[in-house]
Design a protein around this motif. Structure first.
Motif, PDB file in Angstrom:
ATOM      1  N   ILE A 280       3.334   6.111   5.297  1.00  0.00           N
ATOM      2  CA  ILE A 280       2.575   6.552   4.055  1.00  0.00           C
ATOM      3  C   ILE A 280       1.531   7.625   4.383  1.00  0.00           C
ATOM      4  CG2 ILE A 280       3.410   4.535   2.718  1.00  0.00           C
ATOM      5  CD1 ILE A 280       0.756   3.178   3.285  1.00  0.00           C
ATOM      6  N   PRO A 281       0.938   8.245   3.443  1.00  0.00           N
ATOM      7  CA  PRO A 281      -0.366   8.957   3.682  1.00  0.00           C
ATOM      8  C   PRO A 281      -1.343   8.022   4.216  1.00  0.00           C
ATOM      9  CG  PRO A 281       0.538   9.595   1.550  1.00  0.00           C
ATOM     10  CD  PRO A 281       1.387   8.208   2.196  1.00  0.00           C
ATOM     11  N   ALA A 282      -1.922   8.330   5.456  1.00  0.00           N
ATOM     12  CA  ALA A 282      -2.914   7.493   6.038  1.00  0.00           C
ATOM     13  C   ALA A 282      -4.013   8.281   6.752  1.00  0.00           C
ATOM     14  CB  ALA A 282      -2.125   6.318   7.043  1.00  0.00           C
ATOM     15  N   VAL A 283      -4.984   8.155   6.643  1.00  0.00           N
ATOM     16  CA  VAL A 283      -6.339   8.866   6.997  1.00  0.00           C
ATOM     17  C   VAL A 283      -7.500   7.961   7.418  1.00  0.00           C
ATOM     18  CG1 VAL A 283      -8.287  10.417   6.322  1.00  0.00           C
ATOM     19  CG2 VAL A 283      -5.504  10.738   5.638  1.00  0.00           C
TER      20      VAL A 283
ATOM     21  N   ALA B  70       0.921  -1.127   0.138  1.00  0.00           N
ATOM     22  CA  ALA B  70       0.057  -0.004  -0.027  1.00  0.00           C
ATOM     23  C   ALA B  70       0.964   1.384  -0.152  1.00  0.00           C
ATOM     24  CB  ALA B  70      -1.015   0.044   1.276  1.00  0.00           C
ATOM     25  N   GLU B  71       0.499   2.255  -0.786  1.00  0.00           N
ATOM     26  CA  GLU B  71       1.294   3.565  -0.903  1.00  0.00           C
ATOM     27  C   GLU B  71       0.500   4.518  -0.112  1.00  0.00           C
ATOM     28  OE1 GLU B  71       3.387   3.556  -5.022  1.00  0.00           O
ATOM     29  OE2 GLU B  71       1.636   2.172  -5.175  1.00  0.00           O
ATOM     30  N   LEU B  72      -0.759   4.314  -0.015  1.00  0.00           N
ATOM     31  CA  LEU B  72      -1.515   5.205   0.942  1.00  0.00           C
ATOM     32  C   LEU B  72      -2.751   4.144   1.569  1.00  0.00           C
ATOM     33  CD1 LEU B  72      -4.556   5.952  -0.310  1.00  0.00           C
ATOM     34  CD2 LEU B  72      -3.289   7.330  -1.898  1.00  0.00           C
ATOM     35  N   VAL B  73      -3.118   4.762   2.725  1.00  0.00           N
ATOM     36  CA  VAL B  73      -4.192   3.935   3.473  1.00  0.00           C
ATOM     37  C   VAL B  73      -5.400   4.799   3.715  1.00  0.00           C
ATOM     38  CG1 VAL B  73      -4.834   3.254   5.779  1.00  0.00           C
ATOM     39  CG2 VAL B  73      -2.792   2.232   4.452  1.00  0.00           C
ATOM     40  N   VAL B  74      -6.426   4.360   3.411  1.00  0.00           N
ATOM     41  CA  VAL B  74      -7.919   4.993   3.976  1.00  0.00           C
ATOM     42  C   VAL B  74      -8.542   3.855   4.748  1.00  0.00           C
ATOM     43  CG1 VAL B  74     -10.074   6.172   3.242  1.00  0.00           C
ATOM     44  CG2 VAL B  74      -7.816   6.539   2.102  1.00  0.00           C
ATOM     45  N   SER B  75      -8.704   4.106   6.159  1.00  0.00           N
ATOM     46  CA  SER B  75      -9.462   3.342   6.788  1.00  0.00           C
ATOM     47  C   SER B  75     -10.941   3.850   7.005  1.00  0.00           C
ATOM     48  CB  SER B  75      -8.934   3.599   8.295  1.00  0.00           C
ATOM     49  OG  SER B  75      -9.726   2.852   9.364  1.00  0.00           O
ATOM     50  N   ILE B  76     -12.033   3.071   6.843  1.00  0.00           N
ATOM     51  CA  ILE B  76     -13.396   3.867   6.757  1.00  0.00           C
ATOM     52  C   ILE B  76     -14.178   3.170   7.857  1.00  0.00           C
ATOM     53  CG2 ILE B  76     -15.373   3.635   5.364  1.00  0.00           C
ATOM     54  CD1 ILE B  76     -13.634   3.328   2.889  1.00  0.00           C
ATOM     55  N   HIS B  77     -14.641   4.379   8.596  1.00  0.00           N
ATOM     56  CA  HIS B  77     -15.596   4.220   9.934  1.00  0.00           C
ATOM     57  C   HIS B  77     -16.739   5.078   9.752  1.00  0.00           C
ATOM     58  CE1 HIS B  77     -12.695   1.953  13.084  1.00  0.00           C
ATOM     59  NE2 HIS B  77     -12.114   2.231  11.918  1.00  0.00           N
TER      60      HIS B  77
ATOM     61  N   PHE C 297      -4.595   6.924  16.417  1.00  0.00           N
ATOM     62  CA  PHE C 297      -5.192   5.865  15.841  1.00  0.00           C
ATOM     63  C   PHE C 297      -4.188   4.945  14.802  1.00  0.00           C
ATOM     64  CE2 PHE C 297      -7.753   3.945  12.106  1.00  0.00           C
ATOM     65  CZ  PHE C 297      -8.554   3.048  12.919  1.00  0.00           C
ATOM     66  N   THR C 298      -3.799   3.806  15.496  1.00  0.00           N
ATOM     67  CA  THR C 298      -2.909   3.078  14.983  1.00  0.00           C
ATOM     68  C   THR C 298      -2.872   2.700  13.692  1.00  0.00           C
ATOM     69  OG1 THR C 298      -2.722   2.201  17.385  1.00  0.00           O
ATOM     70  CG2 THR C 298      -1.473   0.782  15.704  1.00  0.00           C
ATOM     71  N   VAL C 299      -4.078   2.395  12.997  1.00  0.00           N
ATOM     72  CA  VAL C 299      -4.132   2.021  11.515  1.00  0.00           C
ATOM     73  C   VAL C 299      -3.227   3.147  10.767  1.00  0.00           C
ATOM     74  CG1 VAL C 299      -5.321   1.803   9.748  1.00  0.00           C
ATOM     75  CG2 VAL C 299      -5.937   0.601  11.570  1.00  0.00           C
TER      76      VAL C 299
ATOM     77  N   GLU D  23     -15.972  13.665   9.374  1.00  0.00           N
ATOM     78  CA  GLU D  23     -14.814  14.252  10.038  1.00  0.00           C
ATOM     79  C   GLU D  23     -13.839  12.986   9.423  1.00  0.00           C
ATOM     80  OE1 GLU D  23     -15.644  14.679  14.025  1.00  0.00           O
ATOM     81  OE2 GLU D  23     -14.524  12.796  14.618  1.00  0.00           O
ATOM     82  N   ALA D  24     -12.519  13.757   9.318  1.00  0.00           N
ATOM     83  CA  ALA D  24     -11.421  12.849   9.109  1.00  0.00           C
ATOM     84  C   ALA D  24     -10.271  12.732  10.197  1.00  0.00           C
ATOM     85  CB  ALA D  24     -10.594  13.376   7.833  1.00  0.00           C
ATOM     86  N   ILE D  25      -9.655  11.685  10.504  1.00  0.00           N
ATOM     87  CA  ILE D  25      -8.733  11.677  11.370  1.00  0.00           C
ATOM     88  C   ILE D  25      -7.221  11.159  10.951  1.00  0.00           C
ATOM     89  CG2 ILE D  25      -7.957  10.113  13.402  1.00  0.00           C
ATOM     90  CD1 ILE D  25     -11.595  10.660  12.980  1.00  0.00           C
ATOM     91  N   VAL D  26      -6.285  12.105  11.323  1.00  0.00           N
ATOM     92  CA  VAL D  26      -4.906  11.907  11.085  1.00  0.00           C
ATOM     93  C   VAL D  26      -4.058  11.653  12.332  1.00  0.00           C
ATOM     94  CG1 VAL D  26      -4.942  13.189   8.876  1.00  0.00           C
ATOM     95  CG2 VAL D  26      -4.364  14.229  10.898  1.00  0.00           C
TER      96      VAL D  26
END
Ligand SMILES: [Zn+2]
Length: 179
Positions: free
Chosen positions: A137-140, A72-79, A130-132, A92-95
């Motif tokens: 890499i870019p992760a949101v 993965a070159e970027l991560v999007v975690s969907i909640h 948020f550990t994920v 909202e978005a969390i970084v």
């Protein structure tokens, strides 16, 4: 297009996540959005690495490692959000703390496209451990709406609405990749 996107579906298995006033489970909404986003990205020839299968609920750290190991070159975690007050609503978005690897820019693009497609109130970008999202890499983590808000729960039960949200997330990823 050579790009690998990590998609993490929040909760799953025995963990339903937040539960709406009429019983809608956050994990099911998350899965619905992730599946649709994966379909769009695959059609765009973007490779998707999912953090876990539909019926699994691994630890946050394991989810992150699976996506990184998959390239993965970027991560999007969907909640989707939950609150004891049914009045709480919006997206909202969390970084992760530190504003690293352009995660703030990815969060910005995700919220902008969600605003256009889904018209929810923008609660902005929050900073949480948020550990994920603690990755090189870019992760949101994105929460497009509250399952605990009656109006938003009603929207989240509609296929067309999940479709719009998934497309917004894909468009946000695309804007970030091509910015
Ligand atoms: Zn959640």
């Amino acid at each position: 297009m050579l790009y690998v996107v990590g998609l993490d579906r929040g909760h799953g298995g025995p963990d339903p996540g937040a539960i709406g006033p009429t019983g809608l489970r956050e994990a099911d909404v998350n899965e619905g959005v992730v599946q649709r986003a994966e379909q769009y990205l695959t059609r765009m020839r973007v490779r998707v690495v999912r953090s876990c299968a539909r019926d699994q609920n691994p630890l946050q750290r394991e989810r992150r490692e699976v996506m990184l190991a998959g390239g993965a070159e970027l991560v999007v975690s969907i909640h989707h959000n939950g609150h004891t007050s049914p009045d709480a609503h919006g997206m909202e978005a969390i970084v992760y703390p530190g504003e690293r690897y352009d995660s703030g820019a990815l969060a910005y693009h995700l919220l902008r496209r969600l605003a256009v497609n889904c018209n929810r109130c923008d609660r902005g970008i929050k900073v949480k451990q948020f550990t994920v999202c603690n990755a090189p890499i870019p992760a949101v983590m994105i929460e497009p709406a509250f399952v605990t808000n009656p109006e938003e729960e009603r929207l989240l039960r509609q296929d067309w609405y999940l479709e719009k949200a998934a497309l917004a997330i894909v468009e946000g990823i695309w804007r970030f990749m091509t910015a």
